[in-house]
Design a protein around this motif. Structure first.
Motif, mmCIF file in Angstrom:
data_model
loop_
_atom_site.group_PDB
_atom_site.id
_atom_site.type_symbol
_atom_site.label_atom_id
_atom_site.label_comp_id
_atom_site.label_asym_id
_atom_site.label_seq_id
_atom_site.Cartn_x
_atom_site.Cartn_y
_atom_site.Cartn_z
ATOM 1 N N ILE A 133 0.871 -1.172 0.000
ATOM 2 C CA ILE A 133 0.000 0.000 0.000
ATOM 3 C C ILE A 133 0.912 1.228 0.000
ATOM 4 O O ILE A 133 1.758 1.379 0.894
ATOM 5 N N PRO A 134 0.795 2.121 -0.978
ATOM 6 C CA PRO A 134 1.697 3.276 -1.043
ATOM 7 C C PRO A 134 1.308 4.359 -0.038
ATOM 8 O O PRO A 134 0.145 4.476 0.365
ATOM 9 N N CYS A 135 2.292 5.146 0.345
ATOM 10 C CA CYS A 135 2.061 6.298 1.214
ATOM 11 C C CYS A 135 3.155 7.328 0.939
ATOM 12 O O CYS A 135 4.217 6.993 0.415
ATOM 13 N N PRO A 136 2.929 8.602 1.297
ATOM 14 C CA PRO A 136 3.978 9.608 1.118
ATOM 15 C C PRO A 136 5.185 9.275 1.997
ATOM 16 O O PRO A 136 5.028 8.876 3.156
ATOM 17 N N LEU A 137 6.373 9.422 1.459
ATOM 18 C CA LEU A 137 7.608 9.130 2.173
ATOM 19 C C LEU A 137 8.520 10.347 2.176
ATOM 20 O O LEU A 137 8.464 11.166 1.262
ATOM 21 N N PRO A 138 9.393 10.452 3.211
ATOM 22 C CA PRO A 138 9.488 9.620 4.413
ATOM 23 C C PRO A 138 8.313 9.887 5.357
ATOM 24 O O PRO A 138 7.664 10.926 5.278
ATOM 25 N N ILE A 139 8.079 8.934 6.269
ATOM 26 C CA ILE A 139 6.895 9.014 7.115
ATOM 27 C C ILE A 139 7.197 8.398 8.473
ATOM 28 O O ILE A 139 7.981 7.456 8.581
ATOM 29 N N VAL A 140 6.604 8.950 9.525
ATOM 30 C CA VAL A 140 6.669 8.373 10.868
ATOM 31 C C VAL A 140 5.465 7.453 11.034
ATOM 32 O O VAL A 140 4.319 7.903 10.964
ATOM 33 N N LEU A 141 5.717 6.168 11.221
ATOM 34 C CA LEU A 141 4.627 5.197 11.317
ATOM 35 C C LEU A 141 4.034 5.157 12.728
ATOM 36 O O LEU A 141 4.453 5.863 13.622
ATOM 37 N N GLY A 142 3.046 4.284 12.892
ATOM 38 C CA GLY A 142 2.338 4.143 14.163
ATOM 39 C C GLY A 142 0.975 4.800 14.096
ATOM 40 O O GLY A 142 0.873 6.011 13.887
ATOM 41 N N HIS A 143 -0.094 3.996 14.237
ATOM 42 C CA HIS A 143 -1.443 4.572 14.167
ATOM 43 C C HIS A 143 -2.343 4.078 15.299
ATOM 44 O O HIS A 143 -3.499 4.499 15.382
ATOM 45 N N GLU A 144 -1.831 3.225 16.162
ATOM 46 C CA GLU A 144 -2.619 2.630 17.246
ATOM 47 C C GLU A 144 -1.918 2.990 18.546
ATOM 48 O O GLU A 144 -0.924 2.361 18.901
ATOM 49 N N GLY A 145 -2.391 4.020 19.241
ATOM 50 C CA GLY A 145 -1.626 4.467 20.400
ATOM 51 C C GLY A 145 -2.452 5.200 21.436
ATOM 52 O O GLY A 145 -3.642 5.479 21.255
ATOM 53 N N SER A 146 -1.785 5.500 22.537
ATOM 54 C CA SER A 146 -2.408 6.274 23.617
ATOM 55 C C SER A 146 -1.349 7.126 24.287
ATOM 56 O O SER A 146 -0.145 6.875 24.148
ATOM 57 N N PRO A 164 -2.157 2.189 29.754
ATOM 58 C CA PRO A 164 -1.834 2.737 28.426
ATOM 59 C C PRO A 164 -1.853 1.713 27.309
ATOM 60 O O PRO A 164 -2.347 2.001 26.206
ATOM 61 N N ALA A 165 -1.313 0.529 27.539
ATOM 62 C CA ALA A 165 -1.277 -0.479 26.472
ATOM 63 C C ALA A 165 -2.681 -0.912 26.066
ATOM 64 O O ALA A 165 -2.953 -1.121 24.872
ATOM 65 N N ILE A 166 -3.579 -1.037 27.021
ATOM 66 C CA ILE A 166 -4.961 -1.415 26.712
ATOM 67 C C ILE A 166 -5.632 -0.302 25.916
ATOM 68 O O ILE A 166 -6.331 -0.551 24.924
ATOM 69 N N ALA A 167 -5.425 0.940 26.324
ATOM 70 C CA ALA A 167 -6.012 2.067 25.592
ATOM 71 C C ALA A 167 -5.496 2.104 24.167
ATOM 72 O O ALA A 167 -6.245 2.380 23.223
ATOM 73 N N ALA A 168 -4.203 1.808 23.990
ATOM 74 C CA ALA A 168 -3.605 1.849 22.656
ATOM 75 C C ALA A 168 -4.232 0.822 21.734
ATOM 76 O O ALA A 168 -4.709 1.156 20.641
ATOM 77 N N VAL A 169 -4.243 -0.443 22.134
ATOM 78 C CA VAL A 169 -4.731 -1.491 21.228
ATOM 79 C C VAL A 169 -6.239 -1.404 21.025
ATOM 80 O O VAL A 169 -6.758 -1.820 19.982
ATOM 81 N N THR A 170 -6.951 -0.827 21.988
ATOM 82 C CA THR A 170 -8.391 -0.656 21.812
ATOM 83 C C THR A 170 -8.679 0.346 20.709
ATOM 84 O O THR A 170 -9.691 0.236 20.005
ATOM 85 N N GLY A 171 -7.773 1.317 20.511
ATOM 86 C CA GLY A 171 -7.979 2.339 19.499
ATOM 87 C C GLY A 171 -7.915 1.847 18.076
ATOM 88 O O GLY A 171 -8.261 2.587 17.147
ATOM 89 N N CYS A 172 -7.486 0.602 17.846
ATOM 90 C CA CYS A 172 -7.498 0.053 16.489
ATOM 91 C C CYS A 172 -7.953 -1.402 16.489
ATOM 92 O O CYS A 172 -9.048 -1.714 16.062
ATOM 93 N N ALA A 173 -7.108 -2.313 16.986
ATOM 94 C CA ALA A 173 -7.412 -3.741 16.882
ATOM 95 C C ALA A 173 -8.742 -4.092 17.543
ATOM 96 O O ALA A 173 -9.589 -4.779 16.949
ATOM 97 N N VAL A 174 -8.933 -3.633 18.763
ATOM 98 C CA VAL A 174 -10.111 -4.060 19.522
ATOM 99 C C VAL A 174 -11.385 -3.473 18.943
ATOM 100 O O VAL A 174 -12.379 -4.179 18.729
ATOM 101 N N ILE A 175 -11.379 -2.171 18.657
ATOM 102 C CA ILE A 175 -12.595 -1.547 18.125
ATOM 103 C C ILE A 175 -12.920 -2.110 16.743
ATOM 104 O O ILE A 175 -14.083 -2.241 16.372
ATOM 105 N N THR A 176 -11.884 -2.509 15.980
ATOM 106 C CA THR A 176 -12.120 -3.091 14.660
ATOM 107 C C THR A 176 -12.748 -4.477 14.770
ATOM 108 O O THR A 176 -13.743 -4.782 14.096
#
Length: 372
Positions: free
Chosen positions: A52-65, A161-173
């Motif tokens: 999947i393409p994206c603009p580069l360079p880029i700071v990754l990470g989308h599931e966090g708290s 914090p770890a629970i809040a992070a993973v809930t923001g993507c994996a769990v809610i999905t």
């Protein structure tokens, strides 16, 4: 402006490089967050490989708290000191999708994804004086991140914090795919293909709403064992099996096929298995992503004559400001055993090791802790 350490993707196929980058102050409607935890999601692998393409360079990470440290002008949703979870689909509140109850399709999600910026399409990040992009409006593989207040949800007291992070993507999905899309499945058979973070969350959602039996398919015995801990009543080890054998095993365990099948892998082959396994009138829900040019075929007569349905579900088809606090409330009352979902924790410098482990089939959802 300030300097923070962040994990940067410079080109497809290259490992992430942890570098010092420049982070500007938040603009109007934006918030500076000190990142406490960031989930290791399979989605990044698609971008890291170039599938999947994206603009580069880029700071990754989308599931966090994290914790709000500074707010820009016109911020009214959060305040300094609030604990928040990031959401990678903002909710502007006024586009067609938001006002018709489909906020995960908010037009600003596409703006952020395509531009590598925030909701106005511009970046608060730079590297060596040159451009640096945000990932899905979040970029939480970093010590700090600037995000729109529309991409943040307050976290209740008592949620780690770890629970809040993973809930923001994996769990809610995963939970959302069952709760928001599957319909009334209490007492009905349900299939989940894939026992990663999203698939396991779908298992917990299925157990929460009373689906039975709940069958999980994966190729890793350790992941299947965790699925049983989280609510699967039966599992199918697909290692060495062809698609027809997987479908036959699922139909046998469900008395003719599941009412609902959730494909949390995203391969054309697994989506085909999910659809084929369904009983007449059943629904297959696609939640996994893959390469942008991948496609799957559906037998037309089977679709029509058996009245099967195939639907996509982005981000659990959720309304994150509403659904995420509800999910965390269920966790706090013991109804969702999210602690069992967590895998290893890694410092930011070991982010590549975290993704190596993910590729090798590590059990549970790993978390990067940027602060140490």
């Amino acid at each position: 402006m300030r300097h923070v350490r962040a994990a940067v993707l410079r080109e497809p196929g290259a490992p992430l490089s942890v570098e010092e980058v420049t982070l500007d102050e938040p603009h109007a409607g934006e918030v500076l967050v000190r990142v406490e935890a960031a989930g290791v999601c399979h989605t990044e692998l698609h971008y890291m490989s170039g599938d999947i393409p994206c603009p580069l360079p880029i700071v990754l990470g989308h599931e966090g708290s994290g914790v709000v440290e500074e707010v820009g002008p016109d911020v009214d949703a959060v305040a300094v000191g609030d604990r928040v979870a990031f959401t990678w689909r903002p909710r502007c509140g006024f586009c067609e999708f938001c006002v018709t109850g489909r906020p995960v399709m908010c037009v600003y999600g596409r703006v952020q994804a395509r531009s590598g910026g925030l909701m106005d399409g511009t970046s608060r990040l730079s590297l060596g004086g040159g451009p640096l992009h945000h990932f899905l409006g979040v970029s939480c593989f970093a010590e700090r991140a600037v995000a729109s207040q529309r991409a943040l949800v307050k976290v209740p007291d008592g949620v780690p914090p770890a629970i809040a992070a993973v809930t923001g993507c994996a769990v809610i999905t995963g939970v959302g795919a069952v709760v928001n899309v599957a319909g009334q499945v209490a007492g009905k058979p349900l299939l989940v293909i894939g026992a990663g973070g999203v698939g396991l969350s779908a298992v917990m959602g299925a157990a929460l709403v009373g689906a039975a039996p709940v069958v999980v398919v994966d190729v890793a015995a350790e992941k299947l064992a965790l699925a049983r801990e989280l609510g699967a009543t039966h599992t199918v080890d697909a290692a060495g099996l062809d698609g027809d054998a997987v479908v036959a095993a699922v139909r046998d365990l469900t008395g003719g096929g599941p009412e609902v099948a959730v494909d949390a892998v995203g391969l054309p082959s697994t989506l085909g298995q999910a659809f084929s396994a369904l009983r007449p009138g059943g629904t297959a829900i696609a939640v996994g992503l893959t390469a942008v040019d991948a496609s799957a075929t559906v037998p037309v007569n089977e679709l029509v004559q058996q009245q099967k349905r195939l639907v996509g579900s982005l981000y659990g088809s959720a309304n994150p400001p509403v659904d995420l606090p509800r999910i965390l409330g269920l966790y706090l009352t013991g109804r969702l055993p999210l602690d069992a979902l967590l895998g290893e924790q890694y410092p930011l410098d070991k982010v590549n090791a975290a993704y190596r482990a993910l590729r090798e089939g590590a059990r549970g959802r790993a978390v990067v802790v940027p602060g140490g």
